[in-house]
Motif scaffolding. Structure first.
Motif, mmCIF file in Angstrom:
data_model
loop_
_atom_site.group_PDB
_atom_site.id
_atom_site.type_symbol
_atom_site.label_atom_id
_atom_site.label_comp_id
_atom_site.label_asym_id
_atom_site.label_seq_id
_atom_site.Cartn_x
_atom_site.Cartn_y
_atom_site.Cartn_z
ATOM 1 N N GLU A 1 -28.490 -74.057 3.035
ATOM 2 C CA GLU A 1 -27.662 -73.373 3.188
ATOM 3 C C GLU A 1 -26.430 -74.201 3.649
ATOM 4 N N LEU A 2 -26.788 -75.355 4.166
ATOM 5 C CA LEU A 2 -25.860 -74.930 5.786
ATOM 6 C C LEU A 2 -25.324 -76.492 4.719
ATOM 7 N N ALA A 3 -25.452 -76.813 3.980
ATOM 8 C CA ALA A 3 -24.688 -78.006 2.890
ATOM 9 C C ALA A 3 -23.230 -77.200 1.767
ATOM 10 N N ILE A 4 -23.903 -76.144 1.755
ATOM 11 C CA ILE A 4 -23.144 -75.609 0.402
ATOM 12 C C ILE A 4 -21.515 -75.838 0.618
ATOM 13 N N THR A 5 -21.087 -75.503 2.073
ATOM 14 C CA THR A 5 -19.620 -75.031 2.755
ATOM 15 C C THR A 5 -19.030 -77.374 2.465
ATOM 16 N N GLY A 6 -19.985 -78.314 2.220
ATOM 17 C CA GLY A 6 -19.853 -79.605 2.058
ATOM 18 C C GLY A 6 -18.918 -80.028 0.834
ATOM 19 N N PRO A 7 -18.312 -81.370 0.947
ATOM 20 C CA PRO A 7 -17.393 -81.206 0.058
ATOM 21 C C PRO A 7 -18.329 -82.098 -1.305
ATOM 22 N N VAL A 8 -19.660 -82.422 -0.831
ATOM 23 C CA VAL A 8 -20.434 -82.638 -1.897
ATOM 24 C C VAL A 8 -21.200 -81.701 -2.650
#
Ligand SMILES: Nc1ncnc2c1ncn2[C@@H]1O[C@H](COP(=O)(O)OP(=O)(O)OP(=O)(O)O)[C@@H](O)[C@H]1O
Ligand SMILES: [Mg+2]
Lengths: 307, 281
Positions: free
Chosen positions: B155-162
């Motif tokens: 859930e924490l990675a979904i806003t990242g560029p990858v």
């Protein structure tokens, strides 16, 4: 059902009309949502939702389970397609998701998780530096979690993890901080700590904070504005403007009553009690005492529920 | 043991072990052990096919590993890929059994593909092995942060560029490359033990990601060296030693973690404080 924005007469804090009620903000809002409509397979989850959040303000996004809080936050993040409307948010946005399960075996210290927030999710290896370490320490300090720095994140308690996740979200100096149910699973003391922390972050860093919760009470003292979701629609404004029997009745589309007692708020449906409903609810609540009853936010059509 | 063609095995085995240990760190962190099991099994079909038509096994293994990776990445939904992985596994295994039945003369070769062989690396394979190993390490280094964040909490990675799906594809690709390198030496059945035993032990022993990742690679290297040497001496398959050692690492890691937790609980002030307060949730 009558669309809430077209109800006769001026209604403070309702829908798109609310923005005009306050003096024009000196600073431009960090988040402005206009006429937001979201359709998910099967139904319209949000309909014509409008509100804005100014820098330094703490806004509560209130709604029962399934009201569309997570959907709204995902729409702000750009993860959710819009059927209609406009979302303008200042970036970077910090985000603390609703469900974060951290495995106790993870070889990741609290410090590492905050560090991962620092570089966003950029490509390449992170290079340790004195500046980086100082910034992580500063972030941990700002959420009063310096003593947790070396512990594995998965072994921390729910409240401790919440602080670390907030530090993670703050790492890129967000203009807008979104938190999805950050108070769920926290006891009274941890709830108060996190609420005070968020209020301080909003004030001292000028961050616009929008947090969702199903219980309005922990936020009453610190909340600048409220966005109240029910039946896919929203009422927004200051707490005093929105948390009123007539405003929420219009939002729910049937009669609900708002009882204030001992500095707490109870929202309850009253159809079963007729006109005396609010008094009955108030009496029942008084009898139960202020600490044992939490606000009940009924879903539209869920007429039978009360405290 | 260190002369002639064995030098190739030592070099190639070292590359594959280090790569397997690094990839394995993410395999264990992401809970992708099933994919790490299925891709080598699918790649075995490619190795058997290559043996059948007389092509270098590295080519066959790599092709089928890529095929498996692509299928899993393409058809998995919302991060859940166990059903797709299982289907890829069974369909590739089916093809593999067909290849095997067509090439009965290669029984010995099939045996060493399944269970590993210390003589598997030829000098002509050293350069491709090194190149694939370097590619895999570069891929992991590039994706380190998105993969780590996505492994800690998707859930924490979904806003990242990858996007998490792209990070997952890169990760599966790394598993495919590690498989291709390790399969001839360790054998298809036990390649994944090298990607699981050392990293599982490492994350018990080391509390920070970079350290755990390095330790995982180091333990995988030791495992591979000991297994190659023991296999050379005993003539038993490399896979047997790799599998056994991986399990030993894991048990040792768990034992160490349990012991150190108890030691901390009996002395640490913070631990005592936590015990007194209890867990909030
Ligand atoms: N992917 C989806 N497909 C179809 N419907 C969905 C999807 N995601 C959410 N919904 C529906 O949208 C509505 C709002 O969901 P949402 O998760 O936004 O509620 P919420 O206010 O966050 O609730 P909670 O307090 O339980 O977290 C629910 O009725 C849910 O069933
Ligand atoms: Mg939600």
């Amino acid at each position: 059902m009558v669309p809430i924005t077209s109800l006769p007469g001026p209604r403070p804090g309702l829908g798109a009309g609310s923005a005009g009620l306050r003096a024009p903000e000196l600073s431009e809002p960090a988040l402005s949502v206009e006429g937001l409509t979201v359709r998910l397979p099967g139904r319209e989850v949000l309909r014509d939702v409008s509100f804005s959040v100014a820098p330094g303000e703490l806004t509560g996004l209130i709604g029962s389970n399934g009201a569309g809080k997570t959907t709204l936050l995902r729409a702000v993040l750009g993860l959710q397609g819009l059927a209609a409307g406009r979302v303008a948010a200042k970036r970077p946005i910090g985000y603390v998701p609703q469900k974060v399960l951290l495995d106790p075996d993870l070889p990741v210290r609290a410090r590492d998780l905050v560090g991962l927030g620092l570089e966003g999710t950029r490509l390449g290896l992170p290079w340790p530096s004195r500046a980086r370490r100082a910034r992580v320490d500063e972030l941990l300090g700002s959420v009063e979690a310096s003593s947790l720095a070396e512990a594995r994140v998965g072994t921390l308690s729910g409240g401790e993890q919440q602080k670390i996740l907030i530090a993670h979200a703050l790492a890129r100096r967000p203009k807008l901080l979104l938190l999805d149910e950050p108070l769920a699973n926290l006891d009274l003391k941890a709830t108060q700590e996190v609420v005070a922390l968020l209020s301080r972050i909003a004030k001292t860093h000028g961050v616009a904070v929008l947090l969702s919760t199903h219980d309005i009470n922990p936020l009453l003292a610190v909340m600048d504005r409220v966005v109240y979701l029910a039946g896919g629609r929203a009422a927004s404004g200051t707490t005093d403007e929105v948390v009123q029997t007539d405003v929420l009745s219009a939002l729910y589309g049937h009669h609900v009553c708002v009882v204030r007692l001992h500095g707490r708020v109870l929202v309850s449906t009253t159809d079963e009690h007729g006109e005396q409903g609010c008094d009955v609810a108030a009496d029942a609540w008084e009898g139960a005492g202020p600490t044992t009853v939490r606000a009940v936010v009924p879903a539209p059509g869920d007429e039978g529920s009360s405290s | 043991m260190f002369s002639g063609f064995m030098v190739n095995t030592w070099l190639g085995g070292s590359v594959m072990a280090a790569v397997a240990g690094l990839v394995g760190f993410f395999v264990v962190l992401r809970g992708s052990t099933f994919a790490a099991h299925a891709i080598p099994q699918g790649a075995f079909a490619g190795a058997a096919g290559a043996a059948l038509i007389g092509v270098n096994t590295l080519v066959g293994t790599g092709t089928f590993a890529l095929l498996g990776v692509a299928a899993i990445a393409l058809w998995s939904r919302h991060g859940r890929n166990d059903v797709v992985t299982a289907l890829v596994l069974v369909s590739l295994l089916g093809v593999g059994s067909l290849f095997l039945s067509l090439s009965t003369e290669y029984a010995q070769q099939a045996f060493s593909l399944l269970f590993g062989s210390p003589l598997a690396v030829s000098s002509s394979e050293l350069v491709p092995t090194a190149a694939l190993g370097a590619f895999c390490v570069a891929l992991l280094a590039a994706l380190y942060r998105p993969l780590l964040l996505g492994s800690v909490a998707p859930e924490l990675a979904i806003t990242g560029p990858v996007p998490p799906a792209r990070a997952e594809l890169g990760f599966l690709l790394a598993v495919g490359v590690a498989t291709t390198l390790a399969l001839p030496v360790v054998g298809a059945l036990l390649v994944f033990s090298l990607m699981i035993g050392p990293p599982a032990a490492a994350r018990q022993l080391a509390g920070r990601p970079s350290l755990a990742m390095g330790l995982s690679a180091a333990l995988a290297l030791v495992t591979a060296w000991v297994a190659i040497a023991a296999s050379y001496e005993t003539n038993w398959p490399v896979g047997f030693f790799v599998g056994t050692f991986s399990a030993v690492w894991y048990v040792a890691g768990r034992a160490w973690a349990a012991w150190s937790r108890r030691a901390r609980a009996s002395v640490g002030p913070r631990a005592r404080q936590k015990l007194a307060l209890g867990r909030a949730s």
